[in-house]
Design a protein around this motif. Structure first.
Motif, PDB file in Angstrom:
ATOM      1  N   ILE A 174       0.838  -1.203   0.000  1.00  0.00           N
ATOM      2  CA  ILE A 174       0.000   0.000   0.000  1.00  0.00           C
ATOM      3  C   ILE A 174       0.873   1.254   0.000  1.00  0.00           C
ATOM      4  O   ILE A 174       0.618   2.206  -0.749  1.00  0.00           O
ATOM      5  CB  ILE A 174      -0.959  -0.010   1.209  1.00  0.00           C
ATOM      6  CG1 ILE A 174      -2.068  -1.019   0.999  1.00  0.00           C
ATOM      7  CG2 ILE A 174      -1.559   1.366   1.450  1.00  0.00           C
ATOM      8  CD1 ILE A 174      -2.925  -1.258   2.212  1.00  0.00           C
ATOM      9  N   VAL A 175       1.916   1.251   0.800  1.00  0.00           N
ATOM     10  CA  VAL A 175       2.809   2.409   0.851  1.00  0.00           C
ATOM     11  C   VAL A 175       3.511   2.610  -0.483  1.00  0.00           C
ATOM     12  O   VAL A 175       3.606   3.729  -0.999  1.00  0.00           O
ATOM     13  CB  VAL A 175       3.819   2.242   2.008  1.00  0.00           C
ATOM     14  CG1 VAL A 175       4.896   3.303   1.949  1.00  0.00           C
ATOM     15  CG2 VAL A 175       3.111   2.274   3.340  1.00  0.00           C
ATOM     16  N   ILE A 176       3.989   1.530  -1.072  1.00  0.00           N
ATOM     17  CA  ILE A 176       4.684   1.637  -2.354  1.00  0.00           C
ATOM     18  C   ILE A 176       3.731   2.085  -3.451  1.00  0.00           C
ATOM     19  O   ILE A 176       4.070   2.954  -4.272  1.00  0.00           O
ATOM     20  CB  ILE A 176       5.359   0.294  -2.701  1.00  0.00           C
ATOM     21  CG1 ILE A 176       6.509   0.031  -1.737  1.00  0.00           C
ATOM     22  CG2 ILE A 176       5.862   0.287  -4.141  1.00  0.00           C
ATOM     23  CD1 ILE A 176       7.096  -1.346  -1.845  1.00  0.00           C
ATOM     24  N   SER A 177       2.526   1.532  -3.494  1.00  0.00           N
ATOM     25  CA  SER A 177       1.582   1.924  -4.550  1.00  0.00           C
ATOM     26  C   SER A 177       1.119   3.366  -4.381  1.00  0.00           C
ATOM     27  O   SER A 177       0.882   4.065  -5.371  1.00  0.00           O
ATOM     28  CB  SER A 177       0.377   0.983  -4.575  1.00  0.00           C
ATOM     29  OG  SER A 177      -0.386   1.130  -3.403  1.00  0.00           O
ATOM     30  N   PHE A 178       1.006   3.847  -3.137  1.00  0.00           N
ATOM     31  CA  PHE A 178       0.670   5.249  -2.914  1.00  0.00           C
ATOM     32  C   PHE A 178       1.776   6.156  -3.441  1.00  0.00           C
ATOM     33  O   PHE A 178       1.502   7.173  -4.088  1.00  0.00           O
ATOM     34  CB  PHE A 178       0.426   5.514  -1.431  1.00  0.00           C
ATOM     35  CG  PHE A 178       0.160   6.955  -1.120  1.00  0.00           C
ATOM     36  CD1 PHE A 178      -1.049   7.530  -1.461  1.00  0.00           C
ATOM     37  CD2 PHE A 178       1.121   7.738  -0.508  1.00  0.00           C
ATOM     38  CE1 PHE A 178      -1.303   8.869  -1.195  1.00  0.00           C
ATOM     39  CE2 PHE A 178       0.876   9.071  -0.229  1.00  0.00           C
ATOM     40  CZ  PHE A 178      -0.338   9.636  -0.571  1.00  0.00           C
ATOM     41  N   ALA A 179       3.021   5.802  -3.187  1.00  0.00           N
ATOM     42  CA  ALA A 179       4.141   6.618  -3.662  1.00  0.00           C
ATOM     43  C   ALA A 179       4.222   6.610  -5.185  1.00  0.00           C
ATOM     44  O   ALA A 179       4.437   7.658  -5.806  1.00  0.00           O
ATOM     45  CB  ALA A 179       5.440   6.108  -3.058  1.00  0.00           C
ATOM     46  N   VAL A 180       4.023   5.466  -5.794  1.00  0.00           N
ATOM     47  CA  VAL A 180       4.071   5.382  -7.252  1.00  0.00           C
ATOM     48  C   VAL A 180       2.910   6.154  -7.872  1.00  0.00           C
ATOM     49  O   VAL A 180       3.087   6.864  -8.872  1.00  0.00           O
ATOM     50  CB  VAL A 180       4.075   3.901  -7.707  1.00  0.00           C
ATOM     51  CG1 VAL A 180       3.843   3.765  -9.189  1.00  0.00           C
ATOM     52  CG2 VAL A 180       5.383   3.250  -7.314  1.00  0.00           C
ATOM     53  N   THR A 181       1.721   6.057  -7.283  1.00  0.00           N
ATOM     54  CA  THR A 181       0.571   6.799  -7.800  1.00  0.00           C
ATOM     55  C   THR A 181       0.796   8.303  -7.682  1.00  0.00           C
ATOM     56  O   THR A 181       0.470   9.059  -8.606  1.00  0.00           O
ATOM     57  CB  THR A 181      -0.710   6.392  -7.053  1.00  0.00           C
ATOM     58  OG1 THR A 181      -0.888   4.984  -7.182  1.00  0.00           O
ATOM     59  CG2 THR A 181      -1.924   7.101  -7.605  1.00  0.00           C
ATOM     60  N   ALA A 182       1.348   8.753  -6.568  1.00  0.00           N
ATOM     61  CA  ALA A 182       1.635  10.179  -6.413  1.00  0.00           C
ATOM     62  C   ALA A 182       2.664  10.643  -7.438  1.00  0.00           C
ATOM     63  O   ALA A 182       2.521  11.719  -8.036  1.00  0.00           O
ATOM     64  CB  ALA A 182       2.136  10.461  -5.004  1.00  0.00           C
ATOM     65  N   PHE A 183       3.686   9.835  -7.687  1.00  0.00           N
ATOM     66  CA  PHE A 183       4.701  10.185  -8.675  1.00  0.00           C
ATOM     67  C   PHE A 183       4.107  10.252 -10.085  1.00  0.00           C
ATOM     68  O   PHE A 183       4.385  11.187 -10.846  1.00  0.00           O
ATOM     69  CB  PHE A 183       5.845   9.165  -8.627  1.00  0.00           C
ATOM     70  CG  PHE A 183       6.936   9.428  -9.616  1.00  0.00           C
ATOM     71  CD1 PHE A 183       7.760  10.528  -9.481  1.00  0.00           C
ATOM     72  CD2 PHE A 183       7.129   8.578 -10.692  1.00  0.00           C
ATOM     73  CE1 PHE A 183       8.774  10.769 -10.393  1.00  0.00           C
ATOM     74  CE2 PHE A 183       8.128   8.810 -11.605  1.00  0.00           C
ATOM     75  CZ  PHE A 183       8.949   9.918 -11.460  1.00  0.00           C
ATOM     76  N   ILE A 184       3.253   9.296 -10.430  1.00  0.00           N
ATOM     77  CA  ILE A 184       2.641   9.288 -11.754  1.00  0.00           C
ATOM     78  C   ILE A 184       1.683  10.465 -11.910  1.00  0.00           C
ATOM     79  O   ILE A 184       1.584  11.054 -12.992  1.00  0.00           O
ATOM     80  CB  ILE A 184       1.941   7.939 -12.010  1.00  0.00           C
ATOM     81  CG1 ILE A 184       2.975   6.831 -12.126  1.00  0.00           C
ATOM     82  CG2 ILE A 184       1.107   7.975 -13.267  1.00  0.00           C
ATOM     83  CD1 ILE A 184       2.386   5.455 -12.222  1.00  0.00           C
ATOM     84  N   LEU A 185       0.967  10.840 -10.850  1.00  0.00           N
ATOM     85  CA  LEU A 185       0.089  12.010 -10.920  1.00  0.00           C
ATOM     86  C   LEU A 185       0.880  13.295 -11.156  1.00  0.00           C
ATOM     87  O   LEU A 185       0.454  14.163 -11.925  1.00  0.00           O
ATOM     88  CB  LEU A 185      -0.739  12.134  -9.643  1.00  0.00           C
ATOM     89  CG  LEU A 185      -1.949  11.222  -9.549  1.00  0.00           C
ATOM     90  CD1 LEU A 185      -2.559  11.296  -8.163  1.00  0.00           C
ATOM     91  CD2 LEU A 185      -2.976  11.580 -10.602  1.00  0.00           C
ATOM     92  N   VAL A 186       2.044  13.412 -10.532  1.00  0.00           N
ATOM     93  CA  VAL A 186       2.885  14.584 -10.769  1.00  0.00           C
ATOM     94  C   VAL A 186       3.387  14.597 -12.206  1.00  0.00           C
ATOM     95  O   VAL A 186       3.410  15.648 -12.866  1.00  0.00           O
ATOM     96  CB  VAL A 186       4.054  14.616  -9.759  1.00  0.00           C
ATOM     97  CG1 VAL A 186       5.089  15.654 -10.140  1.00  0.00           C
ATOM     98  CG2 VAL A 186       3.535  14.885  -8.365  1.00  0.00           C
TER      99      VAL A 186
END
Length: 113
Positions: free
Chosen positions: A77-89
């Motif tokens: 969950i932590v990794i997918s949140f970080a990847v999703t935030a990076f992709i949104l940026v």
């Protein structure tokens, strides 16, 4: 209960694949987020939905539960949140540069190549 969650995993996976096949960048990002949630539920279900106590020293219980699937899901969950935030940026930056988030417009025409 496990069969109900497996059906939910199937529904989430089908929704995620539908969104991933879209030509809109935001829908693709939402599809990857939903797919990661489906995988988290799948890992939890495959670990077994059992009742029992935590395996601590000094506790006397009839059954214990395995804490490894929950630890793996928390990390995922932590990794997918970080990847999703990076992709949104990245998607926001692409929108700022090109003025669109449609993938067919971002690819360009044959004349530009």
């Amino acid at each position: 209960m496990e069969s109900l969650i497996i059906i939910l995993v199937g529904i989430l996976t089908s929704v995620a694949i539908y969104l991933l096949l879209s030509k809109n960048l935001i829908r693709i990002i939402l599809g990857t987020a939903i797919l990661s949630h489906a995988v988290h539920l799948l890992i939890l279900t495959m670990g077994g939905l059992k009742t029992g106590t935590v395996p601590l020293l000094g506790e006397e219980a009839d059954s214990y539960i395995d804490a490894l699937p929950q630890a793996l899901i928390l990390t995922a969950i932590v990794i997918s949140f970080a990847v999703t935030a990076f992709i949104l940026v990245l998607a926001y930056r692409v929108y700022q540069e090109h003025g669109t988030d449609r993938l067919d417009e971002l690819r360009g025409s044959e004349d530009e190549q």
